[in-house]
Design a protein around this motif. Sequence first.
Motif, mmCIF file in Angstrom:
data_model
loop_
_atom_site.group_PDB
_atom_site.id
_atom_site.type_symbol
_atom_site.label_atom_id
_atom_site.label_comp_id
_atom_site.label_asym_id
_atom_site.label_seq_id
_atom_site.Cartn_x
_atom_site.Cartn_y
_atom_site.Cartn_z
ATOM 1 N N GLU A 60 0.836 -1.208 0.000
ATOM 2 C CA GLU A 60 0.000 0.000 0.000
ATOM 3 C C GLU A 60 0.869 1.255 0.000
ATOM 4 O OE1 GLU A 60 -3.207 0.459 -0.386
ATOM 5 O OE2 GLU A 60 -3.831 -1.637 -0.272
ATOM 6 N N ASP A 61 1.921 1.243 0.788
ATOM 7 C CA ASP A 61 2.829 2.399 0.830
ATOM 8 C C ASP A 61 3.464 2.619 -0.536
ATOM 9 O OD1 ASP A 61 4.437 4.485 2.116
ATOM 10 O OD2 ASP A 61 6.103 3.072 1.843
ATOM 11 N N SER A 62 3.892 1.541 -1.166
ATOM 12 C CA SER A 62 4.514 1.661 -2.490
ATOM 13 C C SER A 62 3.526 2.202 -3.514
ATOM 14 C CB SER A 62 5.041 0.296 -2.942
ATOM 15 O OG SER A 62 6.010 -0.177 -2.044
ATOM 16 N N LEU A 63 2.298 1.708 -3.471
ATOM 17 C CA LEU A 63 1.291 2.188 -4.420
ATOM 18 C C LEU A 63 0.987 3.666 -4.193
ATOM 19 C CD1 LEU A 63 -1.135 -0.870 -4.457
ATOM 20 C CD2 LEU A 63 0.461 -0.169 -6.252
ATOM 21 N N PRO A 115 -1.881 -5.381 -7.870
ATOM 22 C CA PRO A 115 -0.805 -6.376 -7.905
ATOM 23 C C PRO A 115 -1.251 -7.719 -7.318
ATOM 24 C CG PRO A 115 -0.486 -4.918 -6.062
ATOM 25 C CD PRO A 115 -1.676 -4.398 -6.822
ATOM 26 N N THR A 116 -0.510 -8.742 -7.663
ATOM 27 C CA THR A 116 -0.728 -10.088 -7.134
ATOM 28 C C THR A 116 0.596 -10.593 -6.586
ATOM 29 O OG1 THR A 116 -2.468 -10.565 -8.715
ATOM 30 C CG2 THR A 116 -1.396 -12.446 -7.708
ATOM 31 N N ASP A 139 -7.484 -5.488 -5.703
ATOM 32 C CA ASP A 139 -8.171 -4.944 -6.865
ATOM 33 C C ASP A 139 -7.939 -3.430 -6.898
ATOM 34 O OD1 ASP A 139 -10.013 -3.792 -5.101
ATOM 35 O OD2 ASP A 139 -11.548 -5.306 -5.471
ATOM 36 N N ALA A 140 -8.339 -2.815 -7.986
ATOM 37 C CA ALA A 140 -8.061 -1.385 -8.184
ATOM 38 C C ALA A 140 -8.729 -0.501 -7.139
ATOM 39 C CB ALA A 140 -8.499 -0.969 -9.590
ATOM 40 N N SER A 141 -9.773 -0.996 -6.479
ATOM 41 C CA SER A 141 -10.433 -0.181 -5.453
ATOM 42 C C SER A 141 -9.834 -0.406 -4.068
ATOM 43 C CB SER A 141 -11.935 -0.479 -5.434
ATOM 44 O OG SER A 141 -12.160 -1.837 -5.118
ATOM 45 N N GLY A 142 -8.801 -1.214 -3.965
ATOM 46 C CA GLY A 142 -8.091 -1.377 -2.697
ATOM 47 C C GLY A 142 -8.521 -2.559 -1.855
#
Length: 170
Positions: A60-63, A115-116, A139-142
């Motif tokens: 999450e931090d990286s994103l 990401p997976t 997913d794209a919504s977190g």
Amino acid sequence: MNNIKINHAQKGFTLIELMIVVAIIGILAAIAIPQYQDYIARSQVTRVVGEVNSLKTNIEDSLNRGATIITGYSDDLTVSPIQIALGYDSDKSNLLDSTAGTNGMAVTDGATAAPTIEATMGGDASSAVAGAVVTITRDASGRWNCAVTGKTDGTDGWKDSYAPAGCPAS
């Protein structure tokens, strides 16, 4: 008259009593050993799920920084977008297959918001769970999803009950 009583009390166990005890121990062992092995396998899968789920914060931090997520030990800040390593060291877990991916982990779609992360069990893991793959996806919504895929090599031993409730077998 001589009233001497001779006491012939039993000393020790008879052979049949010993055989009954051995049979009871054998029956208990036949029930307990497989249960113990199942317990070990379940605990190992649960441990790997926990280890993989602990990476969510770093992801999450990286994103949030707009970075690409990669496996490995070090970040690459010289490229654009920057590449942030998961920082997961295979030495921290003896239950991952260090020959699968990098450090037992593989990242796909690390440059996207979805990401997976896949962790392949191996190393010191029980033979019943070695080869199983723990997958977390965002997913794209977190929202995060978790799944465990049993061994794919066709050997017996994997049971869907090894997967924890929060990360079902697929």
